[in-house]
Design an enzyme around this catalytic site. Structure first.
Site, PDB file in Angstrom:
ATOM      1  N   HIS A 308      -3.831  63.604  -0.634  1.00  0.00           N
ATOM      2  CA  HIS A 308      -4.046  63.772   0.808  1.00  0.00           C
ATOM      3  C   HIS A 308      -4.024  62.393   1.453  1.00  0.00           C
ATOM      4  O   HIS A 308      -4.487  61.424   0.868  1.00  0.00           O
ATOM      5  CB  HIS A 308      -5.415  64.433   1.065  1.00  0.00           C
ATOM      6  N   ASP A 366      -4.682  73.251   0.076  1.00  0.00           N
ATOM      7  CA  ASP A 366      -3.587  74.157  -0.276  1.00  0.00           C
ATOM      8  C   ASP A 366      -3.610  74.582  -1.733  1.00  0.00           C
ATOM      9  O   ASP A 366      -2.919  75.518  -2.120  1.00  0.00           O
ATOM     10  CB  ASP A 366      -2.252  73.472   0.038  1.00  0.00           C
TER      11      ASP A 366
HETATM   12  C1  SDX Z   1      -2.119  69.309   4.243  1.00  0.00           C
HETATM   13  O1  SDX Z   1      -3.099  65.476   7.190  1.00  0.00           O
HETATM   14  C2  SDX Z   1      -3.777  66.554   7.007  1.00  0.00           C
HETATM   15  O2  SDX Z   1      -4.922  66.635   7.354  1.00  0.00           O
HETATM   16  C3  SDX Z   1      -3.009  67.709   6.355  1.00  0.00           C
HETATM   17  C4  SDX Z   1      -3.849  68.927   6.014  1.00  0.00           C
HETATM   18  C5  SDX Z   1      -4.351  69.626   7.250  1.00  0.00           C
HETATM   19  O3  SDX Z   1      -5.339  70.355   7.147  1.00  0.00           O
HETATM   20  O4  SDX Z   1      -3.664  69.531   8.301  1.00  0.00           O
HETATM   21  O5  SDX Z   1      -4.952  68.544   5.217  1.00  0.00           O
HETATM   22  C6  SDX Z   1      -3.020  69.962   5.239  1.00  0.00           C
HETATM   23  O6  SDX Z   1      -1.002  69.010   4.575  1.00  0.00           O
HETATM   24  C7  SDX Z   1      -2.658  69.005   2.870  1.00  0.00           C
HETATM   25  C8  SDX Z   1      -1.614  68.229   1.979  1.00  0.00           C
HETATM   26  C9  SDX Z   1      -0.684  69.284   1.384  1.00  0.00           C
HETATM   27  N1  SDX Z   1       0.457  68.631   0.704  1.00  0.00           N
HETATM   28  C10 SDX Z   1       0.591  68.653  -0.633  1.00  0.00           C
HETATM   29  O7  SDX Z   1      -0.239  69.148  -1.398  1.00  0.00           O
HETATM   30  C11 SDX Z   1       1.912  68.087  -1.135  1.00  0.00           C
HETATM   31  C12 SDX Z   1       1.641  67.149  -2.329  1.00  0.00           C
HETATM   32  N2  SDX Z   1       0.914  65.969  -1.819  1.00  0.00           N
HETATM   33  C13 SDX Z   1       1.749  64.800  -1.513  1.00  0.00           C
HETATM   34  O8  SDX Z   1       3.004  65.093  -0.973  1.00  0.00           O
HETATM   35  C14 SDX Z   1       0.934  63.711  -0.817  1.00  0.00           C
HETATM   36  O9  SDX Z   1      -0.249  63.592  -1.485  1.00  0.00           O
HETATM   37  C15 SDX Z   1       0.637  63.825   0.660  1.00  0.00           C
HETATM   38  C16 SDX Z   1       1.868  64.004   1.490  1.00  0.00           C
HETATM   39  C17 SDX Z   1      -0.291  64.947   0.934  1.00  0.00           C
HETATM   40  C18 SDX Z   1      -0.040  62.518   1.089  1.00  0.00           C
HETATM   41  O10 SDX Z   1       0.865  61.531   0.906  1.00  0.00           O
HETATM   42  P1  SDX Z   1       0.531  60.005   1.314  1.00  0.00           P
HETATM   43  O11 SDX Z   1      -0.813  59.837   1.883  1.00  0.00           O
HETATM   44  O12 SDX Z   1       1.693  59.518   2.091  1.00  0.00           O
HETATM   45  O13 SDX Z   1       0.416  59.353  -0.086  1.00  0.00           O
HETATM   46  P2  SDX Z   1       1.646  58.787  -0.830  1.00  0.00           P
HETATM   47  O14 SDX Z   1       2.774  59.787  -0.757  1.00  0.00           O
HETATM   48  O15 SDX Z   1       1.875  57.415  -0.339  1.00  0.00           O
HETATM   49  O16 SDX Z   1       1.128  58.783  -2.320  1.00  0.00           O
HETATM   50  C19 SDX Z   1       0.337  57.702  -2.773  1.00  0.00           C
HETATM   51  C20 SDX Z   1       0.683  57.611  -4.245  1.00  0.00           C
HETATM   52  C21 SDX Z   1       2.192  57.548  -4.479  1.00  0.00           C
HETATM   53  O17 SDX Z   1       2.400  56.821  -5.670  1.00  0.00           O
HETATM   54  P3  SDX Z   1       2.987  55.307  -5.511  1.00  0.00           P
HETATM   55  O18 SDX Z   1       4.230  55.409  -4.646  1.00  0.00           O
HETATM   56  O19 SDX Z   1       1.867  54.538  -4.840  1.00  0.00           O
HETATM   57  O20 SDX Z   1       3.267  54.901  -6.933  1.00  0.00           O
HETATM   58  O21 SDX Z   1       0.244  58.798  -4.920  1.00  0.00           O
HETATM   59  C22 SDX Z   1       1.356  59.498  -5.443  1.00  0.00           C
HETATM   60  C23 SDX Z   1       2.599  58.979  -4.755  1.00  0.00           C
HETATM   61  O22 SDX Z   1       3.723  59.046  -5.638  1.00  0.00           O
HETATM   62  N3  SDX Z   1       1.153  60.900  -5.135  1.00  0.00           N
HETATM   63  C24 SDX Z   1       1.326  61.891  -5.987  1.00  0.00           C
HETATM   64  C25 SDX Z   1       0.972  63.046  -5.258  1.00  0.00           C
HETATM   65  N4  SDX Z   1       0.613  62.715  -4.013  1.00  0.00           N
HETATM   66  C26 SDX Z   1       0.724  61.382  -3.931  1.00  0.00           C
HETATM   67  N5  SDX Z   1       1.748  61.921  -7.258  1.00  0.00           N
HETATM   68  C27 SDX Z   1       1.813  63.156  -7.844  1.00  0.00           C
HETATM   69  N6  SDX Z   1       1.497  64.317  -7.222  1.00  0.00           N
HETATM   70  C28 SDX Z   1       1.064  64.287  -5.927  1.00  0.00           C
HETATM   71  N7  SDX Z   1       0.745  65.421  -5.302  1.00  0.00           N
END
Ligand code: SDX
Length: 431
Positions: A308, A366
């Site tokens: 998140h 989720d």
């Molecule tokens: C919602 O914003 C809100 O409040 C949203 C929400 C709401 O109520 O409105 O809470 C609802 O959207 C919840 C999130 C649902 N999405 C997912 O579950 C999809 C999977 N999650 C990722 O896509 C990700 O965690 C995000 C999009 C939710 C957040 O991404 P960020 O903050 O941009 O973090 P990032 O992508 O920069 O990740 C940081 C690191 C990265 O590694 P590095 O590039 O630093 O090496 O963590 C890794 C990412 O690769 N990472 C994951 C991961 N999520 C982040 N690795 C594996 N699995 C994951 N799910």
């Protein structure tokens, strides 16, 4: 130099400017850079808004480090336990919990707006039966502005209130009709003697040829899902609604834009993606293979339902939904649901894994919502629609706050890294 300011110095020119530090009632302070360009001739750059606050708000507070979520100051755990969704809608809209009379009156007003204009039902027939229901909901919500001309003057507080009531009341009807259309079954009209979540489940699953009684356990679970998804500060879809509404577009158009943003798998579409992921994993034995893929920087696979932008601790909503998942599956006799077993084991392994601990990746809202909805017999492609039904109160409340703030149209700038000025070479000279 005041102590409550930030000084920015342009080392190229030695020019300095001070910017006031503002403190909210909760959470981290901000410093106001709205005068940055006039003072230093520069813009800030913050793709993804990782260090940017877009507005002042009194609606929802999140502390990502401690996993706190407050709606108008009330902890989400207490609201989910003690209130129903329309009570929370009243709180978000008005800033205070309603008295018994206020809640009764509010529920009566909402029930008077649950039906759609009959011609709107014709719109569904323009879609393919296999259209994703989010595509239908996105279109029908926008089309509300073609029917309710009596509540589109955004400067009129009464119009804004009626539009809010219409969105809250009609979203379940619009969503249920999208599902019915996909099945070829007739639309079910709302029953105003039923509760909000109960009515939604009735419109989803009842048919005209026989009585249908909604399980109170499932109605309560749906109501809790709606409360937990109601608002969440300045997330992507809410920021979309605020920016779209800042042009003074009508509220239905702005909310339709929010529906479009929520649909993405990185946002509200994650609940649908979680179910697809759990089905792809299939068995507890295959979990390590997927954990490995999620950690592989060269593999685009991510563990859906984890991570998140704000929560770097357990999403408090996931904790509540974890309990609700067990209640629902117990109620319908699926406590041994293999997908729940995979989900529980996946959560256990991921939370013990050093990679997820280091990246602060915890289950989010989720992760469990899809399991509950699936157990309730709701098809996967309706999960994000239910997120939109739940979030519409947050969108319209945030939209109202943005309109009342009179901040003007939202118009960010950019860092231009494209081609410099150049002249067109006539076609015949270009070879
Ligand atoms: C919602 O914003 C809100 O409040 C949203 C929400 C709401 O109520 O409105 O809470 C609802 O959207 C919840 C999130 C649902 N999405 C997912 O579950 C999809 C999977 N999650 C990722 O896509 C990700 O965690 C995000 C999009 C939710 C957040 O991404 P960020 O903050 O941009 O973090 P990032 O992508 O920069 O990740 C940081 C690191 C990265 O590694 P590095 O590039 O630093 O090496 O963590 C890794 C990412 O690769 N990472 C994951 C991961 N999520 C982040 N690795 C594996 N699995 C994951 N799910």
């Amino acid at each position: 130099m005041s102590s409550n300011t930030v000084t920015i110095r342009d080392n190229r020119t030695g020019k300095e400017a001070e910017f006031p530090i503002l403190h909210g009632n909760e959470g981290d302070p901000v410093f106001d850079i709205s005068s940055l360009y006039s003072k230093l001739g520069m813009f800030t750059l913050d793709p993804g808004f990782r260090s940017t606050a877009s507005c002042e708000s009194k609606i929802t507070f999140i502390d990502g480090d401690t996993g706190v979520l407050l709606y108008r100051g009330y902890p989400i755990e207490q609201l989910a336990e003690q209130c129903d969704h329309l009570e929370v809608c009243y709180l978000l809209l008005n800033g205070e919990l309603p008295s018994s009379k206020q809640l009764t009156d509010f529920k009566r007003v909402i029930s008077r707006h649950t039906m759609m204009h009959e011609q709107l039902l014709q719109l569904y027939r323009g879609y393919r039966r296999d259209a994703h229901p989010m595509a239908i909901v996105l279109g029908v919500v926008g089309a509300l502005s073609a029917f309710y001309h009596d509540s589109l003057d955004i400067r009129d507080p009464h119009h804004r209130q009626v539009s809010a009531y219409r969105i809250i009341a009609k979203m379940p009807t619009i969503a249920a009709a999208a599902y019915k259309y996909s099945t070829g079954q007739p639309f079910m009209y709302p029953r105003n003697n039923l509760g909000y979540a109960e009515n939604f489940l009735y419109m989803l699953f009842a048919v005209p040829c026989e009585e249908y009684v909604v399980s109170p356990v499932l109605a309560r679970a749906m109501d809790r899902i709606m409360i937990l998804h109601a608002d969440h500060e300045q997330n992507a879809s809410t920021s979309t609604v605020r920016l779209a509404g800042s042009s003074h577009a009508n509220p239905f158009g702005a909310i339709s834009a929010g529906v479009g943003s929520l649909w993405g798998p990185a946002h509200g579409g994650a609940n649908e993606a979680v179910l697809k992921m759990l089905k792809a994993i299939g068995t507890v034995e295959r979990i390590p293979e997927f954990i490995k893929r999620a950690k592989d920087p060269d593999d685009p696979f991510r563990l859906m339902g984890f991570g998140h932008r704000v929560y770097k601790n357990y999403d408090p909503r996931a904790k509540i939904l974890r309990q609700t998942a067990h209640e629902v599956l117990h109620e319908i006799g699926h406590r041994d649901d293999p997908l729940l077993q995979v989900a529980m084991k996946l959560e256990e392994i991921a939370l013990e894994d050093e990679y997820f601990a280091r990246k602060k990746l915890y289950p989010n809202v989720d992760f469990y919502s899809g399991l509950i909805l699936s157990a309730m017999g709701i098809p996967t492609n309706m999960f994000t629609v239910i997120f939109a039904v739940s979030r519409c109160i947050g969108w319209i409340t945030q939209w109202n706050e943005m309109i009342a703030s009179n901040e003007g149209i939202g118009r960010p700038r950019q860092l231009y890294v494209g081609a410099g000025h150049r002249d067109v070479v006539p076609l015949f000279e270009r070879g």
